[in-house]
Structures are given as structure tokens and as C-alpha cells.
Write a protein that holds these residues in place. Sequence first.
Motif, PDB file in Angstrom:
ATOM      1  N   ARG A  29       0.638  -1.062  -0.431  1.00  0.00           N
ATOM      2  CA  ARG A  29      -0.290  -0.247   0.170  1.00  0.00           C
ATOM      3  C   ARG A  29       0.624   1.436   0.120  1.00  0.00           C
ATOM      4  O   ARG A  29      -0.123   2.325  -0.279  1.00  0.00           O
ATOM      5  N   GLN A  30       2.370   1.423   0.575  1.00  0.00           N
ATOM      6  CA  GLN A  30       2.772   2.678   0.200  1.00  0.00           C
ATOM      7  C   GLN A  30       3.805   2.077  -0.540  1.00  0.00           C
ATOM      8  O   GLN A  30       4.694   2.910  -0.770  1.00  0.00           O
ATOM      9  N   LYS A  31       3.537   1.036  -1.387  1.00  0.00           N
ATOM     10  CA  LYS A  31       4.440   1.112  -2.923  1.00  0.00           C
ATOM     11  C   LYS A  31       5.352   1.457  -2.556  1.00  0.00           C
ATOM     12  O   LYS A  31       6.266   2.199  -3.237  1.00  0.00           O
ATOM     13  N   ASP A  32       6.078  -0.005  -1.962  1.00  0.00           N
ATOM     14  CA  ASP A  32       7.357   0.113  -1.525  1.00  0.00           C
ATOM     15  C   ASP A  32       8.065  -0.895  -1.734  1.00  0.00           C
ATOM     16  O   ASP A  32       8.373  -2.187  -2.309  1.00  0.00           O
ATOM     17  N   LEU A  33       9.423   0.034  -3.543  1.00  0.00           N
ATOM     18  CA  LEU A  33       9.957  -1.294  -4.721  1.00  0.00           C
ATOM     19  C   LEU A  33      11.057  -1.397  -3.726  1.00  0.00           C
ATOM     20  O   LEU A  33      11.367  -3.261  -4.515  1.00  0.00           O
ATOM     21  N   SER A  34      11.705  -2.239  -2.497  1.00  0.00           N
ATOM     22  CA  SER A  34      12.431  -2.568  -1.949  1.00  0.00           C
ATOM     23  C   SER A  34      11.756  -3.964  -2.211  1.00  0.00           C
ATOM     24  O   SER A  34      13.021  -5.039  -1.603  1.00  0.00           O
ATOM     25  N   LEU A  35      10.480  -3.968  -2.001  1.00  0.00           N
ATOM     26  CA  LEU A  35       9.838  -4.936  -1.711  1.00  0.00           C
ATOM     27  C   LEU A  35       9.908  -6.313  -3.034  1.00  0.00           C
ATOM     28  O   LEU A  35      10.306  -7.996  -2.958  1.00  0.00           O
ATOM     29  N   TRP A  36      10.944  -5.476  -4.281  1.00  0.00           N
ATOM     30  CA  TRP A  36      11.051  -7.191  -5.047  1.00  0.00           C
ATOM     31  C   TRP A  36      12.434  -6.870  -5.333  1.00  0.00           C
ATOM     32  O   TRP A  36      13.031  -5.723  -5.727  1.00  0.00           O
ATOM     33  N   ASN A  37      13.815  -7.705  -5.138  1.00  0.00           N
ATOM     34  CA  ASN A  37      14.611  -7.771  -5.267  1.00  0.00           C
ATOM     35  C   ASN A  37      15.210  -8.536  -6.819  1.00  0.00           C
ATOM     36  O   ASN A  37      15.220  -9.583  -6.935  1.00  0.00           O
ATOM     37  N   THR A  38      15.659  -7.852  -8.083  1.00  0.00           N
ATOM     38  CA  THR A  38      16.183  -8.003  -8.950  1.00  0.00           C
ATOM     39  C   THR A  38      17.690  -7.861  -9.200  1.00  0.00           C
ATOM     40  O   THR A  38      18.574  -7.547  -8.406  1.00  0.00           O
ATOM     41  N   ARG A  39      17.470  -9.033 -10.272  1.00  0.00           N
ATOM     42  CA  ARG A  39      19.964  -8.568 -10.738  1.00  0.00           C
ATOM     43  C   ARG A  39      19.893  -7.631 -10.900  1.00  0.00           C
ATOM     44  O   ARG A  39      21.124  -7.478 -10.656  1.00  0.00           O
ATOM     45  N   LYS A  40      18.971  -7.002 -11.165  1.00  0.00           N
ATOM     46  CA  LYS A  40      18.936  -5.320 -11.686  1.00  0.00           C
ATOM     47  C   LYS A  40      19.310  -4.845 -10.658  1.00  0.00           C
ATOM     48  O   LYS A  40      20.214  -3.248 -10.510  1.00  0.00           O
ATOM     49  N   GLY A  41      18.776  -4.528  -9.423  1.00  0.00           N
ATOM     50  CA  GLY A  41      19.187  -4.268  -8.576  1.00  0.00           C
ATOM     51  C   GLY A  41      18.169  -3.338  -8.251  1.00  0.00           C
ATOM     52  O   GLY A  41      18.263  -2.052  -7.414  1.00  0.00           O
ATOM     53  N   GLU A  42      16.966  -2.305  -9.122  1.00  0.00           N
ATOM     54  CA  GLU A  42      15.970  -1.797  -9.022  1.00  0.00           C
ATOM     55  C   GLU A  42      14.793  -1.949  -9.658  1.00  0.00           C
ATOM     56  O   GLU A  42      15.395  -3.217 -10.737  1.00  0.00           O
ATOM     57  N   VAL A  43      13.605  -1.817  -9.764  1.00  0.00           N
ATOM     58  CA  VAL A  43      12.519  -1.736 -10.295  1.00  0.00           C
ATOM     59  C   VAL A  43      11.917  -0.920 -10.895  1.00  0.00           C
ATOM     60  O   VAL A  43      12.007   0.508 -10.007  1.00  0.00           O
ATOM     61  N   THR A  44      11.749  -0.709 -11.421  1.00  0.00           N
ATOM     62  CA  THR A  44      10.559   0.081 -12.551  1.00  0.00           C
ATOM     63  C   THR A  44       9.762   0.862 -11.495  1.00  0.00           C
ATOM     64  O   THR A  44       8.382  -0.092 -10.963  1.00  0.00           O
ATOM     65  N   ASP A  45       8.874   2.091 -11.437  1.00  0.00           N
ATOM     66  CA  ASP A  45       8.139   2.799 -10.216  1.00  0.00           C
ATOM     67  C   ASP A  45       6.532   2.776 -11.222  1.00  0.00           C
ATOM     68  O   ASP A  45       6.543   3.780 -11.695  1.00  0.00           O
TER      69      ASP A  45
END
Length: 553
Positions: A29-45
Motif C-alpha cells: 500500500r505504501q508502494k515499497d519498491l524494495s519488495l522486489w529484489n532483482t538482478r539489476k538491483g532496481e525496479v521500475t516505479d
Amino acid sequence: MDMKLGLYENRINDRLNQWDEINMLDRLRQKDLSLWNTRKGEVTDMLGWLSLGKSMSSQLDDILEFSDQMCNEGFTKAVLLGMGGSSMASCVFKQTLGSAEGYLDLIVLDSTHPDTIRNVTDTIDISNTLFITSSKSGETIETLSMFRYFWDEVQQSVTDPGRHFIAITDPNTPLAKLANQRNFRKIFEANIDVGGRYSALSAFGLVPAALLGIDIRLLLTRAFNDWDVAKKTEQQGGLILGAALGEFTIAGRDKATLIMSDSLRSFSLWAEQLIAESTGKDGRGMVPVVREPWIESEEYGQDRVFVGLSLEGEQWNVAERLDELAADHPTIHMIMDDPISLGKAMFEWELAIASAAIIMEIDPFDQPDVQATKELAWDLVSNVKSRERRSHDINTFYLDEPDELKEAAEEWIREAQPDDYISIQAYLSYDNDIRDGLRLLQRDILSATGLATILDQGPRFLHSTGQLYKGGLGTGLFLQLVEYMNEDIPIPDTDYSFGTLTSAEALGDIIVLKDRGRRVLRINLGREGSEGIAKLRDLLNVMFQTEVIPIMA
């Protein structure tokens, strides 16, 4: 939700407990992008879809007022020009909920094949038709090509063509600028933080739904009721489904086979794009298998999970089929209370696939491999020499050369391995006879191989499963079917035609697939249509008797 998870039940429950421990619901609900741990280290917002219940509520009055205005002015039909996420939800709304009395009928045009363009043109009366030009980026070549054609048709019939057009697009896109230049009667600005495949409950879905006379207030409210009050993951069906699909995928059951009750059949095509484009990347992926013929439970490989979606009152056939499968495979059955709960089902599936991506350690909001095909297709469309040169890079086989075709098909199918899948990619006119023939071809291949067999309509699938095919595991075999088009249609204000565009997209796609090391076979059916498909079936069935069954046994 009825789930028969077998040996996977404990690991799925453990995952749900883990999500509760990390406060998954609150962090989403807080739109916490850190939930996704990807190879590239970041997630599209691109998490705006999680709050569409609030952000769209302020736009509903404007959308509903516009819908009423169109009805009062005598418009009776709308044609949506769009591809992928800009069109698929509207298709589901039309086919599942229909058009209310006194509102507009809706045609969703998501093909550039000349025959399809011609059929739509012959169906409508320009004087009472509204054209919805729908593209998030505002630069989708198929959408803009369709717009140019219908703009030319409309301006030959009326003095104020802009009155017959609206646009749905992000702010300040090329389409938005074009709409202003041409005096479109309205531009609906989309949410910039909502990706196409997650946009069903944004303007891309709600504007066409309102024109159909659907109660979009209730649709939106139902979609987010549970989301707003849930305290634990077990209270949110989308997270339960996501935990299951994610765990099945990393355990090797990566063929999510969807079974829909009759009124929800179109939902599977929307879910197909959501799954494939969200998860098919970084050499990983969940493979959606939709509208596949049925075979006996024991004939399926151990790479399957079966997911059913039914409407209350028509769930029995799906339930019976899932019961047959449950002895050999995990099954999940979701039941919608009523048709207006369609928005809730869409949000739950969006939540499911985004959360499954957490388990798969991928970014569900980008599509890095789609762009390569788009760029190559544009080069092939705009550059005749490039098109001629690149066509020689791909072997094409013909029905009137059966020996060469049979040898190529044998070589192609010998490369099949257990847990692979097969995609039939048909860049063909889609009349009833051709559609029926392709279904029979799909059944033949599935029965002979036992491999998941997918039927894709080109160029639609380029905006759907295309990402998975290029960015996923590489376990697919691809059968591309093309044809010589009988009568082409030029696209105004360009130096190419719809036939050229469709052919260039087919060529560009198979070149990229081959460049990615995929196993491809390209067959030109000439001008034989459904008869050509029947000839191909005969040839392949003879081959299957000696080539496939021993390999897959």
C-alpha cells in the motif's frame, strides 16, 4: 478460492507467513519498491495501479458525463484502435458484460491485417461511430496506422472529423499532440505510473466500459473493497494466488494453464498478457497457456498448474475439469460472485502476478525485450532494401514444396524436449474457417507431443506473449505461419500499407527470435487459407507418427 496444492501446500503457506512477517500488505500500500529484489538491483516505479481506487474516483464524473453525451448525440458504435494493454481490458468488458441498452456497441481493433481492417470498415456507419485512439506511449505504430486510415475515411464523409475521435494516452505524448492538432473532441490523460498491462481499471479500461453502459463506479468499488480492509495476506485472494503461482514457477511447474467458464473466456487473453509480459524476462518466466484443447490428465507433463476462473452459477464444468486434473497436478479455482466483480478479479490477478515476481526475483513492470522487435519492425517497414536483405536471413518453407517442408519440420520438432512449449504464431486473416483450422492444428500438436501448445494471433501477441518468448527461459519452439495477402490497403500519409506492416512485423519477430537462439520454423501458406492449414495438418500428422511420439515418450 478452492486450492488443491498437493506437495506444494507447505511451501506456499510458508511464503504467505513470511509475507505477513515483513508486513507485505502495508508495504505494498505504501508502494515499497524494495519488495522486489532483482538482478539489476532496481525496479521500475510503476505502482500507481495499487491506488487506482482512489486516483480514478475523481475522474469518474467526467468519464460518465462524456459517455452520456455520446449517447445523446446519437453515436451508436465505438471502435477502439489499440494494442496490448491499451485494448485488452476493453475486449474483456465488451465480451463479458456486453453493451447496455441505449449505449454504444464496441469493436476492439487490435490487428493490422488488411482483411480485419476491411471487415471493420464494412461493419460501421461512419456518421454514428466514435473512434477511441488508445496508446500509453502515444507512438504505437499499429495504433497510429489504424488512426491514419480511419481519419481519412471519416474526413471523406463528414466536415468535422475530429468530432468522431478521442484519445487515451499519457500526458504530452505524440498522440496527445496529434489529438490537439486534429481537434479531437476529448483527450483522456492516463496515469503515468501505471503500465499498460496493469491499466484495466484506469482510463484505458474505464472510458470504453462507460461507453458500453457499465456501472464503472461499482466496478471500481468492488475491485478495491478487500484491498482497502485486508489485514493479513490470507484475506487478499491476489496474494494467495501470487504465492502459489510464484512457488510453482520456481519449482518447475511454470506452465500456468487457464480454464475459464464460458462467459469469462476473453479474460484468459487479458491474463495471458499480464503473466507473459510481467514475468518473461532475465531468462525466467511463467508461461500462460490459454484456450488450449483438453487432453487426459495423465498426458500432461509435470510442468503444469491449472487455474480456473468461473462466474457463480456456471462453475460446474470448470470444477469438474479441475477435479479430473487434481490427481496429477495442482489446481486452483477462483469463483466470481457476479459479472460486475470482473474489476475485482482483474485487480487480484494484477496483485498475484506482481507478487509472484517477488518470488521469481524479477521486475514485473518493465518489458526490455519488446523494444527490439518494435525497432526492427519499423526498420523493415520503412526501408525496402533492409526488408529484402533481412528476409534472406530466415528460411521460409512452402506447401508446394512438401519434401523440403517436411524435412525442415522434422528437424525442428526433433529439438523438442520435455517441459518445452510450442507457440503457433499465425499472421493470417482470421475468418471462422481459418480460426477453426488453427484450433485443429493446435490440438494435433498437443496430442502428438504432450507439450503445452499456444495459439497466438499476430501481430496482437507481440504486445503480449512476445516479451516472454524473447526474454524468458528459451524453452519455446515457434511455428510462424504467414500468407500472401489477397488485397492490401495503403495507409494514408505514409509510403507503406497494412499488408507491408503486418509482414514486416512477422519478419522482424522471427529474426529477433532466431537471434536469441530460439527454435523457429516459418511456413508460408500462400493464398490457400483454411485449405492450406488442412494440408499442413496432414503433412505434420504423418511426421508425428514417426518423429514426435518416440522422442517425447
